[in-house]
Design a protein around this motif. Structure first.
Motif, PDB file in Angstrom:
ATOM      1  N   PRO A 149      -4.746  -3.024   4.418  1.00 26.32           N
ATOM      2  CA  PRO A 149      -4.057  -2.905   5.711  1.00 26.32           C
ATOM      3  C   PRO A 149      -4.427  -4.054   6.644  1.00 26.32           C
ATOM      4  CG  PRO A 149      -5.909  -1.402   5.631  1.00 26.32           C
ATOM      5  CD  PRO A 149      -5.847  -2.081   4.296  1.00 26.32           C
ATOM      6  N   ARG A 150      -3.556  -4.344   7.589  1.00 28.24           N
ATOM      7  CA  ARG A 150      -3.863  -5.380   8.593  1.00 28.24           C
ATOM      8  C   ARG A 150      -4.997  -4.907   9.504  1.00 28.24           C
ATOM      9  NH1 ARG A 150      -0.161  -9.217   7.976  1.00 28.24           N
ATOM     10  NH2 ARG A 150       1.932  -8.648   7.340  1.00 28.24           N
ATOM     11  N   ASP A 151      -4.993  -3.611   9.861  1.00 32.79           N
ATOM     12  CA  ASP A 151      -6.035  -3.020  10.694  1.00 32.79           C
ATOM     13  C   ASP A 151      -7.176  -2.568   9.779  1.00 32.79           C
ATOM     14  OD1 ASP A 151      -7.670  -1.642  12.430  1.00 32.79           O
ATOM     15  OD2 ASP A 151      -6.135  -0.197  13.056  1.00 32.79           O
ATOM     16  N   LYS A 152      -8.252  -3.311   9.751  1.00 35.86           N
ATOM     17  CA  LYS A 152      -9.364  -3.046   8.828  1.00 35.86           C
ATOM     18  C   LYS A 152     -10.138  -1.767   9.157  1.00 35.86           C
ATOM     19  CE  LYS A 152      -8.465  -6.861   6.719  1.00 35.86           C
ATOM     20  NZ  LYS A 152      -7.329  -6.839   5.870  1.00 35.86           N
ATOM     21  N   LYS A 205      -8.765   1.151   9.324  1.00 34.12           N
ATOM     22  CA  LYS A 205      -7.999   2.274   8.772  1.00 34.12           C
ATOM     23  C   LYS A 205      -8.500   2.705   7.403  1.00 34.12           C
ATOM     24  CE  LYS A 205      -3.748   3.131  10.895  1.00 34.12           C
ATOM     25  NZ  LYS A 205      -2.491   3.712  10.615  1.00 34.12           N
ATOM     26  N   GLY A 206      -9.764   3.061   7.307  1.00 35.62           N
ATOM     27  CA  GLY A 206     -10.274   3.666   6.081  1.00 35.62           C
ATOM     28  C   GLY A 206     -10.362   2.749   4.886  1.00 35.62           C
ATOM     29  N   THR A 207     -10.794   1.519   5.076  1.00 33.89           N
ATOM     30  CA  THR A 207     -10.917   0.647   3.917  1.00 33.89           C
ATOM     31  C   THR A 207     -12.200   0.969   3.167  1.00 33.89           C
ATOM     32  OG1 THR A 207     -11.915  -1.042   5.302  1.00 33.89           O
ATOM     33  CG2 THR A 207      -9.570  -1.251   4.865  1.00 33.89           C
ATOM     34  N   PRO A 208     -12.299   0.840   1.897  1.00 37.37           N
ATOM     35  CA  PRO A 208     -11.274   0.374   0.976  1.00 37.37           C
ATOM     36  C   PRO A 208     -10.258   1.469   0.645  1.00 37.37           C
ATOM     37  CG  PRO A 208     -13.258   0.887  -0.237  1.00 37.37           C
ATOM     38  CD  PRO A 208     -13.570   1.101   1.223  1.00 37.37           C
ATOM     39  N   LEU A 209      -9.058   1.049   0.283  1.00 36.43           N
ATOM     40  CA  LEU A 209      -7.989   1.971  -0.091  1.00 36.43           C
ATOM     41  C   LEU A 209      -7.500   1.616  -1.493  1.00 36.43           C
ATOM     42  CD1 LEU A 209      -5.913   1.821   3.203  1.00 36.43           C
ATOM     43  CD2 LEU A 209      -7.412   3.662   2.495  1.00 36.43           C
ATOM     44  N   TYR A 210      -7.681   2.528  -2.411  1.00 39.59           N
ATOM     45  CA  TYR A 210      -7.245   2.318  -3.793  1.00 39.59           C
ATOM     46  C   TYR A 210      -6.483   3.536  -4.277  1.00 39.59           C
ATOM     47  CZ  TYR A 210     -10.415  -1.655  -4.333  1.00 39.59           C
ATOM     48  OH  TYR A 210     -11.051  -2.855  -4.201  1.00 39.59           O
ATOM     49  N   PHE A 211      -5.489   3.296  -5.115  1.00 34.57           N
ATOM     50  CA  PHE A 211      -4.796   4.362  -5.832  1.00 34.57           C
ATOM     51  C   PHE A 211      -4.856   4.006  -7.307  1.00 34.57           C
ATOM     52  CE2 PHE A 211      -1.089   6.191  -7.921  1.00 34.57           C
ATOM     53  CZ  PHE A 211      -1.258   7.522  -7.596  1.00 34.57           C
ATOM     54  N   TRP A 212      -5.414   4.914  -8.122  1.00 39.73           N
ATOM     55  CA  TRP A 212      -5.557   4.692  -9.561  1.00 39.73           C
ATOM     56  C   TRP A 212      -4.532   5.532 -10.297  1.00 39.73           C
ATOM     57  CZ3 TRP A 212      -8.419   0.655 -10.217  1.00 39.73           C
ATOM     58  CH2 TRP A 212      -9.410   0.369  -9.290  1.00 39.73           C
ATOM     59  N   LYS A 264      -7.060  14.433   3.626  1.00 39.64           N
ATOM     60  CA  LYS A 264      -7.068  13.136   4.301  1.00 39.64           C
ATOM     61  C   LYS A 264      -5.783  12.410   3.942  1.00 39.64           C
ATOM     62  CE  LYS A 264      -9.999   9.289   5.351  1.00 39.64           C
ATOM     63  NZ  LYS A 264     -11.349   9.055   5.731  1.00 39.64           N
ATOM     64  N   LYS A 265      -5.126  11.854   4.952  1.00 41.02           N
ATOM     65  CA  LYS A 265      -3.836  11.214   4.734  1.00 41.02           C
ATOM     66  C   LYS A 265      -3.690  10.019   5.662  1.00 41.02           C
ATOM     67  CE  LYS A 265       1.006  12.594   4.622  1.00 41.02           C
ATOM     68  NZ  LYS A 265       1.919  13.725   4.825  1.00 41.02           N
ATOM     69  N   LEU A 266      -3.300   8.878   5.100  1.00 39.92           N
ATOM     70  CA  LEU A 266      -3.036   7.678   5.887  1.00 39.92           C
ATOM     71  C   LEU A 266      -1.635   7.176   5.570  1.00 39.92           C
ATOM     72  CD1 LEU A 266      -6.351   5.672   5.429  1.00 39.92           C
ATOM     73  CD2 LEU A 266      -5.578   6.796   7.497  1.00 39.92           C
ATOM     74  N   SER A 267      -0.867   6.908   6.601  1.00 40.81           N
ATOM     75  CA  SER A 267       0.490   6.387   6.436  1.00 40.81           C
ATOM     76  C   SER A 267       0.589   5.017   7.073  1.00 40.81           C
ATOM     77  CB  SER A 267       1.509   7.325   7.080  1.00 40.81           C
ATOM     78  OG  SER A 267       1.534   8.548   6.396  1.00 40.81           O
ATOM     79  N   PHE A 268       1.354   4.146   6.433  1.00 43.97           N
ATOM     80  CA  PHE A 268       1.523   2.785   6.905  1.00 43.97           C
ATOM     81  C   PHE A 268       2.993   2.392   6.880  1.00 43.97           C
ATOM     82  CE2 PHE A 268      -2.576   3.032   4.781  1.00 43.97           C
ATOM     83  CZ  PHE A 268      -3.430   2.467   5.715  1.00 43.97           C
ATOM     84  N   THR A 269       3.403   1.636   7.873  1.00 41.89           N
ATOM     85  CA  THR A 269       4.709   0.998   7.825  1.00 41.89           C
ATOM     86  C   THR A 269       4.534  -0.335   7.116  1.00 41.89           C
ATOM     87  OG1 THR A 269       4.416  -0.133   9.935  1.00 41.89           O
ATOM     88  CG2 THR A 269       5.415   2.078  10.007  1.00 41.89           C
ATOM     89  N   ARG A 270       5.632  -0.975   6.820  1.00 42.48           N
ATOM     90  CA  ARG A 270       5.577  -2.267   6.126  1.00 42.48           C
ATOM     91  C   ARG A 270       4.775  -3.303   6.924  1.00 42.48           C
ATOM     92  NH1 ARG A 270       8.135  -3.832   1.891  1.00 42.48           N
ATOM     93  NH2 ARG A 270       9.577  -2.100   1.895  1.00 42.48           N
ATOM     94  N   ASN A 271       4.898  -3.293   8.248  1.00 44.19           N
ATOM     95  CA  ASN A 271       4.188  -4.264   9.099  1.00 44.19           C
ATOM     96  C   ASN A 271       2.683  -4.001   9.160  1.00 44.19           C
ATOM     97  OD1 ASN A 271       6.560  -5.602   9.678  1.00 44.19           O
ATOM     98  ND2 ASN A 271       6.944  -4.405  11.518  1.00 44.19           N
ATOM     99  N   GLU A 272       2.252  -2.795   8.830  1.00 42.55           N
ATOM    100  CA  GLU A 272       0.825  -2.457   8.893  1.00 42.55           C
ATOM    101  C   GLU A 272       0.068  -2.797   7.612  1.00 42.55           C
ATOM    102  OE1 GLU A 272       0.781   1.299  11.961  1.00 42.55           O
ATOM    103  OE2 GLU A 272       1.445   1.685   9.895  1.00 42.55           O
TER     104      GLU A 272
END
Length: 109
Positions: A78-81, A83-90, A49-57
C-alpha cells in the motif's frame, strides 16, 4: 451483444480463499480471503480483520513464489505504510494462474 459482454467484464468481481498475513495477524486456508474487482481490493482474515483499498491506495502488487508447490502468493504494497504491513495473500500453487489471470483481468497486475 458486445456492449453487454464488456459491461459484464467491467462489473466482474472475484473472491479467493487462501492464507493471509496482515501485519502481525495471520491465518491459513480457508480463513484468509482476497476479494477484488476493477476498483477495490480487500484482504481479510474471516470476520476478524479486514482491509480494503482503492486502486490509488495500492502502490503495487508483487507475485511471490518461495517454494515450488507450497508458497505462491501476492504481496500487497500500500502507499500508506501504516495500513497493516506486511500484507500477503497465499494461494494454492496449482490454481495460482487463475488468481493471476483474475488480477490481470481487473487491471491490478
Amino acid at each position: 451483444m458486445v456492449l453487454l459482454v464488456y459491461s459484464i467484464m467491467l462489473n466482474q468481481s472475484f473472491k479467493f480463499k487462501g492464507g493471509v498475513w496482515i501485519g502481525f495477524a495471520s491465518a491459513t486456508w480457508p480463513w484468509g480471503i482476497l476479494e477484488f474487482d476493477r476498483d477495490q481490493l480487500t484482504i481479510a482474515i474471516a470476520d476478524m480483520k479486514k482491509l480494503s483499498f482503492t486502486r490509488n491506495e495500492i502502490e503495487r502488487l508483487e507475485v511471490k513464489k518461495y517454494f515450488p508447490i507450497v508458497a505462491y502468493g501476492i504481496h500487497i504494497v500500500p502507499r500508506d505504510k501504516t495500513k497493516g504491513t506486511p500484507l500477503y495473500f497465499w494461494y494454492i500453487s496449482f490454481r495460482f494462474n487463475k488468481l493471476i489471470s483474475a488480477l490481470k483481468d481487473c487491471g491490478w497486475l
